[in-house]
Design a protein around this motif. Sequence first.
Motif, PDB file in Angstrom:
ATOM      1  N   PRO A 121      23.076  34.732   1.530  1.00  0.00           N
ATOM      2  CA  PRO A 121      21.708  35.179   1.798  1.00  0.00           C
ATOM      3  C   PRO A 121      21.623  36.688   2.016  1.00  0.00           C
ATOM      4  CG  PRO A 121      22.611  33.978   3.681  1.00  0.00           C
ATOM      5  CD  PRO A 121      23.621  33.875   2.578  1.00  0.00           C
ATOM      6  N   ARG A 122      20.513  37.247   1.651  1.00  0.00           N
ATOM      7  CA  ARG A 122      20.291  38.695   1.787  1.00  0.00           C
ATOM      8  C   ARG A 122      19.062  38.957   2.628  1.00  0.00           C
ATOM      9  NH1 ARG A 122      23.210  42.017  -1.635  1.00  0.00           N
ATOM     10  NH2 ARG A 122      24.778  40.806  -2.720  1.00  0.00           N
ATOM     11  N   ASP A 123      19.032  40.133   3.251  1.00  0.00           N
ATOM     12  CA  ASP A 123      17.857  40.484   4.055  1.00  0.00           C
ATOM     13  C   ASP A 123      16.757  41.024   3.136  1.00  0.00           C
ATOM     14  OD1 ASP A 123      18.150  43.254   3.630  1.00  0.00           O
ATOM     15  OD2 ASP A 123      19.283  43.566   5.474  1.00  0.00           O
ATOM     16  N   PRO A 124      15.566  41.279   3.674  1.00  0.00           N
ATOM     17  CA  PRO A 124      14.462  41.715   2.802  1.00  0.00           C
ATOM     18  C   PRO A 124      14.729  43.035   2.077  1.00  0.00           C
ATOM     19  CG  PRO A 124      13.605  40.890   4.884  1.00  0.00           C
ATOM     20  CD  PRO A 124      15.101  40.971   5.037  1.00  0.00           C
ATOM     21  N   ASP A 125      15.690  43.823   2.546  1.00  0.00           N
ATOM     22  CA  ASP A 125      16.042  45.052   1.834  1.00  0.00           C
ATOM     23  C   ASP A 125      17.139  44.812   0.802  1.00  0.00           C
ATOM     24  OD1 ASP A 125      14.209  46.461   3.282  1.00  0.00           O
ATOM     25  OD2 ASP A 125      15.663  47.266   4.733  1.00  0.00           O
ATOM     26  N   GLY A 126      17.603  43.581   0.701  1.00  0.00           N
ATOM     27  CA  GLY A 126      18.597  43.255  -0.317  1.00  0.00           C
ATOM     28  C   GLY A 126      20.039  43.338   0.166  1.00  0.00           C
ATOM     29  N   ALA A 127      20.259  43.669   1.433  1.00  0.00           N
ATOM     30  CA  ALA A 127      21.633  43.752   1.939  1.00  0.00           C
ATOM     31  C   ALA A 127      22.095  42.351   2.361  1.00  0.00           C
ATOM     32  CB  ALA A 127      21.693  44.702   3.131  1.00  0.00           C
ATOM     33  N   PRO A 128      23.386  42.057   2.146  1.00  0.00           N
ATOM     34  CA  PRO A 128      23.854  40.720   2.542  1.00  0.00           C
ATOM     35  C   PRO A 128      23.724  40.511   4.055  1.00  0.00           C
ATOM     36  CG  PRO A 128      25.694  42.124   1.815  1.00  0.00           C
ATOM     37  CD  PRO A 128      24.435  42.888   1.551  1.00  0.00           C
ATOM     38  N   LEU A 129      23.360  39.309   4.457  1.00  0.00           N
ATOM     39  CA  LEU A 129      23.283  39.018   5.893  1.00  0.00           C
ATOM     40  C   LEU A 129      24.701  39.017   6.463  1.00  0.00           C
ATOM     41  CD1 LEU A 129      20.640  36.214   6.488  1.00  0.00           C
ATOM     42  CD2 LEU A 129      20.359  38.689   6.344  1.00  0.00           C
ATOM     43  N   TYR A 130      24.811  39.477   7.672  1.00  0.00           N
ATOM     44  CA  TYR A 130      26.130  39.556   8.313  1.00  0.00           C
ATOM     45  C   TYR A 130      26.670  38.144   8.565  1.00  0.00           C
ATOM     46  CZ  TYR A 130      29.757  40.893  11.584  1.00  0.00           C
ATOM     47  OH  TYR A 130      30.963  41.077  12.193  1.00  0.00           O
ATOM     48  N   PRO A 131      27.908  37.889   8.127  1.00  0.00           N
ATOM     49  CA  PRO A 131      28.419  36.521   8.286  1.00  0.00           C
ATOM     50  C   PRO A 131      28.880  36.185   9.707  1.00  0.00           C
ATOM     51  CG  PRO A 131      30.004  37.889   7.109  1.00  0.00           C
ATOM     52  CD  PRO A 131      28.804  38.756   7.361  1.00  0.00           C
ATOM     53  N   GLY A 132      28.770  37.104  10.629  1.00  0.00           N
ATOM     54  CA  GLY A 132      29.055  36.761  12.036  1.00  0.00           C
ATOM     55  C   GLY A 132      30.503  36.945  12.448  1.00  0.00           C
ATOM     56  N   THR A 133      31.278  37.669  11.638  1.00  0.00           N
ATOM     57  CA  THR A 133      32.709  37.836  11.882  1.00  0.00           C
ATOM     58  C   THR A 133      33.037  38.232  13.325  1.00  0.00           C
ATOM     59  OG1 THR A 133      32.640  38.768   9.653  1.00  0.00           O
ATOM     60  CG2 THR A 133      34.779  38.852  10.791  1.00  0.00           C
ATOM     61  N   CYS A 134      32.311  39.190  13.884  1.00  0.00           N
ATOM     62  CA  CYS A 134      32.650  39.705  15.225  1.00  0.00           C
ATOM     63  C   CYS A 134      31.870  39.015  16.345  1.00  0.00           C
ATOM     64  CB  CYS A 134      32.386  41.216  15.297  1.00  0.00           C
ATOM     65  SG  CYS A 134      33.543  42.192  14.300  1.00  0.00           S
ATOM     66  N   ARG A 135      31.068  38.027  15.995  1.00  0.00           N
ATOM     67  CA  ARG A 135      30.179  37.448  17.021  1.00  0.00           C
ATOM     68  C   ARG A 135      30.964  36.780  18.147  1.00  0.00           C
ATOM     69  NH1 ARG A 135      27.464  33.445  14.376  1.00  0.00           N
ATOM     70  NH2 ARG A 135      26.216  34.929  13.215  1.00  0.00           N
ATOM     71  N   GLY A 136      32.078  36.166  17.789  1.00  0.00           N
ATOM     72  CA  GLY A 136      32.790  35.406  18.818  1.00  0.00           C
ATOM     73  C   GLY A 136      33.963  36.148  19.457  1.00  0.00           C
ATOM     74  N   LEU A 137      34.091  37.446  19.256  1.00  0.00           N
ATOM     75  CA  LEU A 137      35.260  38.156  19.809  1.00  0.00           C
ATOM     76  C   LEU A 137      35.262  38.062  21.332  1.00  0.00           C
ATOM     77  CD1 LEU A 137      35.395  41.517  17.789  1.00  0.00           C
ATOM     78  CD2 LEU A 137      36.670  39.389  17.379  1.00  0.00           C
ATOM     79  N   ASP A 138      36.442  37.770  21.907  1.00  0.00           N
ATOM     80  CA  ASP A 138      36.436  37.702  23.368  1.00  0.00           C
ATOM     81  C   ASP A 138      36.658  39.094  23.964  1.00  0.00           C
ATOM     82  OD1 ASP A 138      39.153  38.169  23.312  1.00  0.00           O
ATOM     83  OD2 ASP A 138      39.663  36.032  23.378  1.00  0.00           O
ATOM     84  N   ARG A 139      36.394  39.173  25.239  1.00  0.00           N
ATOM     85  CA  ARG A 139      36.418  40.448  25.968  1.00  0.00           C
ATOM     86  C   ARG A 139      37.720  41.227  25.710  1.00  0.00           C
ATOM     87  NH1 ARG A 139      32.568  43.342  26.952  1.00  0.00           N
ATOM     88  NH2 ARG A 139      33.906  45.129  26.965  1.00  0.00           N
TER      89      ARG A 139
END
Length: 290
Positions: A121-139
Amino acid sequence: MTESASQPVFRFAPSPNGYLHIGHAWSALYNQRLARESGGRFLLRIEDIDAGRCRREYDDAIREDLAWLGVTWEEPVRRQSEHFDDYARALRTLRDRGVAYPCFCSRAEVARAAAAVPDAPRDPDGAPLYPGTCRGLDRSEIERRLASGREPALRLDLAAALALIGRGLSWREFGEDAAGRVVAAEPGLWGDAVIGRRDTPASYHIAVVVDDALQGVTDVARGRDLFHATGLHRLLQELLGLPAPRYRHHALLLDEAGAKLSKSARSKSLRALRAEGAGAAEVRARLGFS
Ligand code: GLU
């Protein structure tokens, strides 16, 4: 400090990364007219947050070209570069509320991850949506990366933000229809958007919502190319406890070939028209403002 919001407050907010073209001229004249018709104030805000692309020469040229065109604004000129502390405070609030996380991915890494997924999926400007790679990084992992000198960007944790707000958001859109209509905000179109950039102290999205609130802007009239961004702006306003202005997303002027005018495409600048001998009254009349 929040400025008084007792009168309507409009603003024209160009970025000084090129000369103004006639599309900007139309938007500035439109905002000025709306302010005059409603007995409101009209601000000029120079959006100079992106130090790598903004130049003083363009900043000067914007004010000179607008003055030539007959646009007058309330002094002082507002500048985003004077509000870096306000943006930093807003980003801290979002982190404290648990809706933002540091992201160490480079643009190339995000593009590679997206390319690996068919029909990503892409955002309205055409850039790919972030796949969430860093979302779960622990402290500890975040600390380790920071200690190794890696500079993170800050991303919105969209799912956490939507859960925190817990209801659908909307805004009032006023076009030709003065009564306005309610538009459902779709911040999800942007995924986990970057809200704090690595190379500048914030991002367009944070700066614009913080500035509009700080300057008491009640009415945002800007190009239709920013229509979908407003969905994200509404979410940020809600998370930061900021008021929602009324919006008007106006049509963009197109060039002879039907393409959107933009500074990057070297569309005809006001300066060039002036150099060719066009008069300000003639340009205003051509744009439908007499
Ligand atoms: N600085 C933006 C631009 O030049 C406009 C942002 C806005 O009006 O919200 O396109």
